[in-house]
Each structure stands twice: as structure tokens, then as C-alpha cells.
Design a protein around this motif. Structure first.
Motif, short mmCIF file in Angstrom:
data_model
loop_
_atom_site.label_atom_id
_atom_site.label_comp_id
_atom_site.label_asym_id
_atom_site.label_seq_id
_atom_site.Cartn_x
_atom_site.Cartn_y
_atom_site.Cartn_z
N SER A 72 0.87 -1.09 -0.40
CA SER A 72 -0.12 -0.03 -0.07
C SER A 72 0.74 1.20 -0.32
O SER A 72 0.87 2.23 -0.81
N TRP A 118 1.17 4.36 -2.94
CA TRP A 118 1.18 5.74 -1.92
C TRP A 118 1.74 6.26 -3.30
O TRP A 118 2.90 6.60 -2.92
N LYS A 127 -2.59 11.73 -1.60
CA LYS A 127 -3.28 10.72 -2.48
C LYS A 127 -4.57 10.47 -1.37
O LYS A 127 -4.65 9.27 -0.28
N GLY A 128 -5.38 9.45 -2.35
CA GLY A 128 -6.08 8.80 -1.47
C GLY A 128 -7.97 10.24 -1.31
O GLY A 128 -8.86 9.63 -1.20
N LYS A 161 -10.39 12.70 -3.37
CA LYS A 161 -10.76 13.48 -4.24
C LYS A 161 -11.39 14.43 -4.43
O LYS A 161 -12.16 14.53 -3.81
N ASP A 205 -14.56 13.71 -2.39
CA ASP A 205 -14.46 13.81 -1.18
C ASP A 205 -14.94 15.58 -0.61
O ASP A 205 -15.38 16.42 0.31
#
Length: 412
Positions: free
Chosen positions: A17, A21, A26-27, A29, A110
Motif C-alpha cells: 500500500s 501511495w 493520495k486517496g 478526490k 470528498d
């Protein structure tokens, strides 16, 4: 975790993971509905740091910046500079199907950034209350000139207006001159784009603690006012209005000045602290000026005049060589050509070059944030108008038949 196999598997999964990354954000949006400079600058900073940014562009012309300014082949240099590391989707939010797609996107994103006039998002049926009902964790940031309320909320404006109403323009320029327009957009970038970035990141931290999304109202005019902190602090105490060219850091004293050189170029002197002023005076063999750093009246003007005359005795390059080893905060005033060839700028990787599939080799300003974990990279070029529309639609579960229907009704 008492089982050795489970422990080893968990560690292995963690390593995989972490290797996948890329970037501090990262992760996360973002849906970016903004155009031109302030909003896209905000989303550029976030995209450069690893946030997945999807530009939602209308079906008529998209982000206007695509056609503003010089271009190599297709998109303008301005657009290319602001939209790397992003994706683009064409979506007609005035259609029922376009709204349906947008609502489905909101379920998996998000953050939303928009730069329309107050009330536009509500009229489109995609205002904060509606989106919050669908996704309570959504962070919704509205970036506008004067904010979502107040007597100026509907008023149009540009950078020059915000810094004019914000007091910065009145203070900018030499004594006796008209106000001078700054060489870059203070309100758009500093009062708008950067403030929106800060607000969004603060809201993300809050959501990590509480699970709550929220609405952010960022106004460029407010941001400009916040830049007045030290000037306001003094004014609130002594009630003295700051005067153009007469403030401590705008040309009042000889130690903090711009000086023309023999060849018509300029040097910047920032010897504000006594130690730097002393080093400067000793270097130019004028120890008699050490105790005249902050003199007033005619003597102040005389000191400035004497140093002006001194700087006119050498070219800019000669002064650069002269002060090379003098700790006095004295540096040349450079053109952009010189800035982007400067060894320190190049060492700090503030000029980047990458291959664009349409435009060819492009040079751009790098990202100013240096991370020990994630060195900055340009992962993807600025997107073509609507380049990722099909990819996004398939990614949120729409079939080819549904996508064809969206094309027919001009939703995409």
C-alpha cells in the motif's frame, strides 16, 4: 495478530500500500468546477500534492483559460501551467441526466470546489444542502470575489478591484506616484487560491477527527484584507494611515530600497536588521552611515541619494560580484529569463520539463512544497477538454448503452 501468518500478511499488505501511495494527499478526490486562475491554482496545488482532481467542464467551451494567451499547438500556455496532474470531464449540468451523473459522482468524491457567483450552484440544483443530503462528508468550497453574503456579494470584480478595495493598491508604488499595479495577481492567487487550499486542508483534518463535512466560503477580498495584518495592527494603535512609498518596507529608508545601476538595471537592498546594514556600509566603505540607518527628515533623503549615486557607478553584474560574499541582503532584480536560468532556482527544481502528448516538450514552474517522503513529479499532463469523460462514467458504473444515451441528450 497473534497468528504469525496474519502478522506477516498484514506487514506485506502495508508495504504494498505504501509503495502504491504517491503524494501527501493520495486517496482524496476533488470535483473542480472552477475556471480561469484562482480556483485552478488552488486545485493545482492540491493535485501536485497527490489529490485526484477531476475538472468538470461545460459542454459549450469548458475552462475559458484554454483559449487565453499564447499557445504552442492547441491549449494556451496559461491553461497548461495551471492544470497538470488533473483529469477533465465534459458534463452539461443544465440537463436532468447531467445532474444525475453529478449526484453519482458526489457519492465517491470528498471535496467540491466552485467559483461561480453566489446562488448559481443552488439554481443548478447542486448546492451545498442538496449535496450534503447525499454525502454528509462532502467538503464544499465556494471561492468568489466578495463572499456568499454581504452588500457586495453579487458584484463582479477582478484582482485589481479586490486589491483596490482591500487597501493594497493604495499603498503600492513610490512616493508621489499613482498606485502601481503589482506584477502578479495578489488577490486571485494569494487571497483566493491559496486561502481556498488552506481552508480545504483544514476541513479535511476536521473531517478526519469528526467525520463531518462542511461548507467553506472563501472570498478573495477577505483574503486581501488578511494580508494587511501588520499594517492594520499599527493603524489600530496609532491611527496613522500608511502612505505610499513612506512605509518601513516600501521605500522610506535607505536600507530597504530599489537602486538603479550604471547599465539601467536594478539592485534590491533589504539590509533591515542592523547587522546587515552594518555589513553593507562596511562593504561600500561608508562606516559613517551605520548610525544613519533610520534617520528622518532631510538627512534620510540625503542618505538615500548618496547610495543611489553609489549604485550608479557599477553595472548590475559588477554589483552582483561585489556582494557575492557580503552578508547584506543585496540581490539583483531579475527578468523572468534570468529567473528561470538561475542556478538556485534550477537546483530547487522550480523549473520542470515534461512531454505533453499534444503540445510536445513543456517547461513549467515546479511545486514550492518539498517533501522528504514524496518528491514532486508531474504524473499527468494537463488534460484535453473532456479527455476523461468516458473513463469516469465507466468507473462509476454506467454501461455503454447508458453512455450513448447521455451523448444523445447532450448531457456529456
Amino acid at each position: 495478530f497473534q497468528n504469525e501468518y496474519v502478522i506477516n500478511f498484514s506487514i506485506h499488505y502495508l508495504i504494498i500500500s505504501m509503495e502504491e501511495w504517491v503524494g501527501l494527499l493520495k486517496g482524496l478526490k476533488m470535483l473542480d468546477l472552477s475556471r480561469l486562475l484562482p480556483g485552478p491554482y488552488c486545485s493545482l496545488l492540491l493535485a501536485d500534492l497527490g489529490m485526484e482532481v477531476l475538472k468538470i467542464e461545460d459542454s459549450e467551451q469548458g475552462d475559458y483559460m484554454r483559449r487565453m494567451g499564447p499557445s504552442l499547438k492547441k491549449d494556451s500556455a496559461y491553461f497548461l501551467a495551471l492544470n497538470r496532474n488533473k483529469k477533465s470531464m465534459i458534463l452539461n449540468l443544465k440537463t436532468k441526466e447531467g445532474k444525475e451523473i453529478f449526484y453519482k459522482l458526489i457519492d465517491t468524491y470528498d471535496i467540491l470546489l466552485e467559483g461561480f457567483r453566489p446562488g448559481v450552484m443552488d439554481r443548478l440544483g447542486i448546492g451545498y444542502q442538496e449535496l450534503k443530503r447525499r454525502n454528509p462528508r462532502i467538503i464544499f468550497c465556494s471561492l468568489s470575489g466578495y463572499g456568499q453574503d454581504g452588500p457586495y456579494k453579487e458584484r463582479s470584480g477582478h484582482d485589481i478591484n479586490y486589491i483596490g478595495l482591500g487597501g493594497i493598491l493604495e499603498m503600492t508604488g513610490p512616493k508621489g506616484s499613482d498606485p502601481i499595479i503589482p506584477g502578479t495577481q495578489i488577490a486571485d492567487i494569494g487571497g483566493g487560491g491559496m486561502m481556498a487550499t488552506l481552508a480545504i486542508l483544514a476541513a479535511v483534518v476536521h473531517r478526519e477527527k469528526t467525520g463531518e463535512g462542511q461548507y467553506l466560503d472563501v472570498a478573495m477580498h477577505d483574503g486581501v484584507i488578511s494580508w494587511l495584518s501588520i499594517h492594520a495592527g499599527r493603524y489600530f494603535v496609532d491611527k496613522e494611515l500608511p502612505k505610499r512609498g513612506e512605509m518601513h518596507l516600501s521605500g522610506r529608508y535607505a536600507c530597504y530600497q530599489v537602486y538603479p545601476t550604471k547599465d539601467g538595471r536594478h539592485m534590491s537592498l533589504g539590509a533591515l536588521e542592523p547587522k546587515f546594514w552594518m555589513n553593507f556600509c562596511e562593504a561600500i566603505a561608508r562606516k559613517d552611515l551605520i548610525y544613519k540607518q533610520f534617520v528622518e527628515g532631510e538627512e534620510r533623503l540625503q542618505v538615500i541619494k548618496e547610495i543611489q549615486d553609489l549604485f550608479k557607478t557599477k553595472t548590475q553584474k559588477e554589483w552582483v560580484d561585489f556582494f557575492k560574499n557580503v552578508d547584506a541582503c543585496c540581490e539583483p532584480i531579475l527578468t523572468l529569463e534570468e529567473v528561470f536560468q538561475h542556478p538556485h532556482v534550477l537546483h530547487r527544481k522550480m523549473v520542470m520539463e515534461y512531454e505533453h502528448p499534444v503540445e510536445g516538450k513543456i517547461r513549467q514552474v515546479g511545486n514550492p512544497i518539498k517533501s522528504s517522503q514524496y518528491p514532486f513529479e508531474i504524473h499527468t499532463p494537463s488534460p484535453a477538454w473532456g479527455e476523461h469523460t468516458m473513463e469516469v462514467l465507466r468507473g462509476i458504473g454506467y454501461s455503454e448503452k447508458e453512455i450513448e444515451h447521455f451523448k444523445e441528450v447532450k448531457a456529456i
